[in-house]
Design an enzyme around this catalytic site. Structure first.
Site, mmCIF file in Angstrom:
data_model
loop_
_atom_site.group_PDB
_atom_site.id
_atom_site.type_symbol
_atom_site.label_atom_id
_atom_site.label_comp_id
_atom_site.label_asym_id
_atom_site.label_seq_id
_atom_site.Cartn_x
_atom_site.Cartn_y
_atom_site.Cartn_z
ATOM 1 N N GLU A 220 -90.438 -51.893 8.772
ATOM 2 C CA GLU A 220 -90.159 -51.228 7.144
ATOM 3 C C GLU A 220 -90.927 -49.740 6.196
ATOM 4 O O GLU A 220 -92.265 -49.372 6.553
ATOM 5 C CB GLU A 220 -91.578 -52.078 6.017
ATOM 6 C CG GLU A 220 -89.951 -51.948 4.437
ATOM 7 C CD GLU A 220 -91.159 -52.987 3.454
ATOM 8 O OE1 GLU A 220 -91.285 -54.257 3.567
ATOM 9 O OE2 GLU A 220 -90.009 -52.495 2.407
ATOM 10 N N LYS B 49 -95.065 -60.130 -1.963
ATOM 11 C CA LYS B 49 -94.486 -59.592 -0.828
ATOM 12 C C LYS B 49 -94.892 -58.506 -0.422
ATOM 13 O O LYS B 49 -95.086 -58.165 0.095
ATOM 14 C CB LYS B 49 -92.978 -59.528 -1.045
ATOM 15 C CG LYS B 49 -91.662 -59.241 -0.275
ATOM 16 C CD LYS B 49 -92.026 -58.305 0.632
ATOM 17 C CE LYS B 49 -91.478 -57.829 1.674
ATOM 18 N NZ LYS B 49 -91.153 -56.742 1.474
ATOM 19 N N ASP C 208 -101.408 -65.213 14.140
ATOM 20 C CA ASP C 208 -99.908 -66.387 13.692
ATOM 21 C C ASP C 208 -99.600 -66.545 12.716
ATOM 22 O O ASP C 208 -99.641 -66.778 11.231
ATOM 23 C CB ASP C 208 -100.237 -67.450 14.025
ATOM 24 C CG ASP C 208 -99.165 -68.296 13.950
ATOM 25 O OD1 ASP C 208 -98.053 -68.383 13.133
ATOM 26 O OD2 ASP C 208 -99.299 -70.025 14.205
ATOM 27 N N HIS D 12 -91.191 -40.816 -20.423
ATOM 28 C CA HIS D 12 -91.528 -40.012 -21.028
ATOM 29 C C HIS D 12 -90.431 -38.874 -20.823
ATOM 30 O O HIS D 12 -90.389 -37.443 -22.054
ATOM 31 C CB HIS D 12 -92.401 -39.025 -19.927
ATOM 32 C CG HIS D 12 -94.136 -40.055 -20.612
ATOM 33 N ND1 HIS D 12 -95.109 -38.914 -19.477
ATOM 34 C CD2 HIS D 12 -94.525 -40.151 -20.646
ATOM 35 C CE1 HIS D 12 -96.150 -39.366 -19.515
ATOM 36 N NE2 HIS D 12 -95.481 -39.953 -20.855
HETATM 37 P P1 NAD Z 1 -107.186 -71.154 21.538
HETATM 38 O O1 NAD Z 1 -106.294 -72.667 21.781
HETATM 39 O O2 NAD Z 1 -106.920 -70.228 22.127
HETATM 40 O O3 NAD Z 1 -108.589 -72.196 20.780
HETATM 41 C C1 NAD Z 1 -109.414 -70.423 21.338
HETATM 42 C C2 NAD Z 1 -110.372 -70.925 21.764
HETATM 43 O O4 NAD Z 1 -111.649 -70.072 22.390
HETATM 44 C C3 NAD Z 1 -111.135 -71.661 22.605
HETATM 45 O O5 NAD Z 1 -111.075 -72.396 23.803
HETATM 46 C C4 NAD Z 1 -113.012 -71.927 21.635
HETATM 47 O O6 NAD Z 1 -113.526 -72.569 22.655
HETATM 48 C C5 NAD Z 1 -112.691 -70.596 22.740
HETATM 49 N N1 NAD Z 1 -114.033 -69.547 21.790
HETATM 50 C C6 NAD Z 1 -114.054 -68.302 22.509
HETATM 51 N N2 NAD Z 1 -115.027 -67.889 21.880
HETATM 52 C C7 NAD Z 1 -114.818 -68.419 20.495
HETATM 53 C C8 NAD Z 1 -115.278 -67.685 19.343
HETATM 54 N N3 NAD Z 1 -116.198 -66.643 18.872
HETATM 55 N N4 NAD Z 1 -115.008 -68.084 18.111
HETATM 56 C C9 NAD Z 1 -114.223 -69.913 18.235
HETATM 57 N N5 NAD Z 1 -113.693 -70.411 19.405
HETATM 58 C C10 NAD Z 1 -113.954 -69.246 20.702
HETATM 59 O O7 NAD Z 1 -106.550 -71.009 19.760
HETATM 60 P P2 NAD Z 1 -106.536 -71.694 18.163
HETATM 61 O O8 NAD Z 1 -107.328 -70.117 17.668
HETATM 62 O O9 NAD Z 1 -107.338 -72.972 18.513
HETATM 63 O O10 NAD Z 1 -104.724 -71.680 18.547
HETATM 64 C C11 NAD Z 1 -104.171 -70.208 17.811
HETATM 65 C C12 NAD Z 1 -102.719 -70.887 18.083
HETATM 66 O O11 NAD Z 1 -102.251 -72.239 18.003
HETATM 67 C C13 NAD Z 1 -101.887 -69.718 17.599
HETATM 68 O O12 NAD Z 1 -101.566 -69.041 18.626
HETATM 69 C C14 NAD Z 1 -101.087 -70.536 16.686
HETATM 70 O O13 NAD Z 1 -99.502 -69.919 16.911
HETATM 71 C C15 NAD Z 1 -101.002 -71.242 17.613
HETATM 72 N N6 NAD Z 1 -100.708 -72.553 16.539
HETATM 73 C C16 NAD Z 1 -100.335 -72.815 15.777
HETATM 74 C C17 NAD Z 1 -99.638 -73.417 14.534
HETATM 75 C C18 NAD Z 1 -100.115 -73.731 13.508
HETATM 76 O O14 NAD Z 1 -100.401 -72.319 12.344
HETATM 77 N N7 NAD Z 1 -99.272 -74.425 12.437
HETATM 78 C C19 NAD Z 1 -99.611 -75.151 15.615
HETATM 79 C C20 NAD Z 1 -99.878 -75.135 16.901
HETATM 80 C C21 NAD Z 1 -100.753 -73.837 17.512
#
Ligand code: NAD
Length: 426
Positions: free
Chosen positions: A80, A265, A281, A378
């Site tokens: 945009e 928005k 996400d 104005h």
């Molecule tokens: P992920 O599964 O990659 O897990 C994060 C990993 O990072 C963990 O294994 C953790 O051990 C590691 N890690 C390393 N350093 C870290 C730190 N400093 N702090 C925390 N963890 C650390 O990712 P996630 O964050 O669990 O999940 C995010 C993903 O899930 C996104 O891609 C999202 O789109 C997706 N998702 C979203 C939904 C929803 O929003 N409803 C549902 C399912 C999946």
């Protein structure tokens, strides 16, 4: 590093890249991540299913941002026009103080639904009694997260329905998990799945869904800024008038969900542009933002603006579940570069940058709307003055002024022309 790069918008793309490298001290080769084809096809193929190509968006940096006393170039990916310019202009208005933020701990909520509970009160009480033990068991499943200072924090129980009903008595257990620098969806879902059967057994029901909630109100950020009248004025509109008009626009959004949706928005223009650039996400954040906006039962603006002693105070409060590890980040070179450009190395800082961008684009939109209204007012006054000066009297003043404003050429010569014509053929 300063985020003030005067004239950045006037440069060509190649010159902008040089200025960016100068400002950030990154090696030139890092910018390959935002060249055409920056996302290799094999990487894309590993990210989602049925890949047939990649999809490009413009990648920019918004300038002038100071967030919690540190200057930052804000990466934005968006289709945009005007969002990056608006964010940069509004950020300049907030200088030198810039934006200040406060974040909660990065706590996500996982939901475990339990259905067909005969006695929901007894079931809920039993679960509450076992909460500490369940949280401790969950913590043992994520030792690395606990070692990083995160991990499961609490288990809360809510009664959603009493029997009879299609699902009988329904309870939900909320597992609160501090996800540190991860967005945490997968982390939380894994823990909910692991606990679900025990939660169902303890409460005397059947395990239903087990997944995080995107209403991440335990992981919220507040961002504030103060804009002096001297920065708000524009053309014919004084700073004081713009301040009053923006505060009035804020009250309009607070009164009316139809306006609040558009107000929000304008906030998400800035927030989403940062989220897309940094590989987040954004659907999760969008879902959370709007659920949060409606949590009181009425859909409300996420940001409000108040007048304060010759200045405007803006405050944005919203849930912002973002991660600097995990998700799509590891496979997306441009998202990694965006974090580097912004100097972001933990999730709280990323949330602060995205939220500040949102408050900035909200301010820019409200100022544009406010000054347009003031300008129009104005010009109408000015047109009446010119009509009188041209010699119009009585109802001719309004008729000449209306025609002058309508043609957009509010000048003395034109006023005289219109008056002469109307006098000839009234
Ligand atoms: P992920 O599964 O990659 O897990 C994060 C990993 O990072 C963990 O294994 C953790 O051990 C590691 N890690 C390393 N350093 C870290 C730190 N400093 N702090 C925390 N963890 C650390 O990712 P996630 O964050 O669990 O999940 C995010 C993903 O899930 C996104 O891609 C999202 O789109 C997706 N998702 C979203 C939904 C929803 O929003 N409803 C549902 C399912 C999946």
């Amino acid at each position: 590093m300063t985020s003030r790069l005067p004239g950045f918008f006037r440069l060509g793309v190649a010159e902008r890249r040089l200025r960016l490298l100068e400002a950030t001290k990154l090696p030139a080769a890092r910018l390959a991540a935002i060249d055409a084809g920056g996302l290799p096809l094999e990487a894309a193929d590993g990210m989602i299913e049925n890949v047939v190509g990649t999809y490009a968006l413009p990648f920019a940096v918004a300038v002038n941002f100071t967030i919690d006393d540190v200057d930052v170039l804000v990466p934005m990916a968006i289709e945009e026009p005007s969002v990056v310019a608006a964010a940069s202009n509004a950020a300049r208005m907030t200088r030198p103080a810039g934006f200040t933020t406060q974040s909660s701990d990065p706590v996500m909520i996982g939901q475990i639904q339990v259905t067909n509970v005969d006695d929901v009160d007894a079931g809920a009480a039993a679960l509450r009694g076992a909460a500490d033990e369940l949280v401790a068991d969950a913590a043992r499943l994520v030792p690395k997260l606990a070692a990083r200072g995160g991990g499961p924090r609490a288990l809360e129980v809510r009664v959603l329905a009493r029997p009879p009903g299609p699902d009988g008595g329904v309870l939900v257990a909320h597992l609160h998990v501090d996800c540190r620098d991860a967005m945490g969806a997968n982390l939380v879902n894994t823990l909910c799945e692991a606990l679900a059967d025990r939660v169902a057994r303890i409460s005397g029901g059947r395990a239903g869904l087990r997944i995080l909630s995107n209403l991440t109100d335990e992981r919220a950020i507040t961002v504030r800024c103060r804009v002096d009248d001297s920065a708000l004025g524009q053309d014919r509109a004084t700073g004081e008038e713009v301040r009053a008009a923006i505060a009035s626009a804020s009250r309009f959004a607070e009164l009316d969900p139809y306006r609040a949706a558009t107000h929000n928005k304008g906030i998400m223009n800035g927030v989403d542009a940062v989220l897309v650039a940094t590989g987040q996400d954004w659907r999760a954040v969008e879902a959370g933002a709007h659920a949060f906006a409606a949590k009181s039962g009425a859909y409300r603006p996420l940001a409000t603006w108040r007048e304060d002693d010759g200045a405007l105070l803006g405050e944005l409060v919203m849930p912002l579940a973002v991660g600097t590890v995990g998700g799509a980040l590891h496979g997306h070179p441009a998202a990694q570069l965006a974090l580097e450009l912004a100097g972001v190395d933990h999730a709280d800082r990323l949330a602060a940058v995205a939220a500040a961008a949102g408050l900035a684009t909200n301010l820019a939109a409200l100022r544009a709307l406010a000054t347009e209204g003031i300008q129009r007012g104005h010009m109408a006054l000015h047109a009446r003055g010119l009509a009188r000066a041209a010699g119009a009297t009585g109802d001719l003043v309004d008729r000449v002024a209306a025609e002058l404003s309508g043609c957009g050429d509010v000048k003395p010569d034109r006023a005289r022309e219109i008056l002469a014509r109307l006098k000839e053929s009234p």
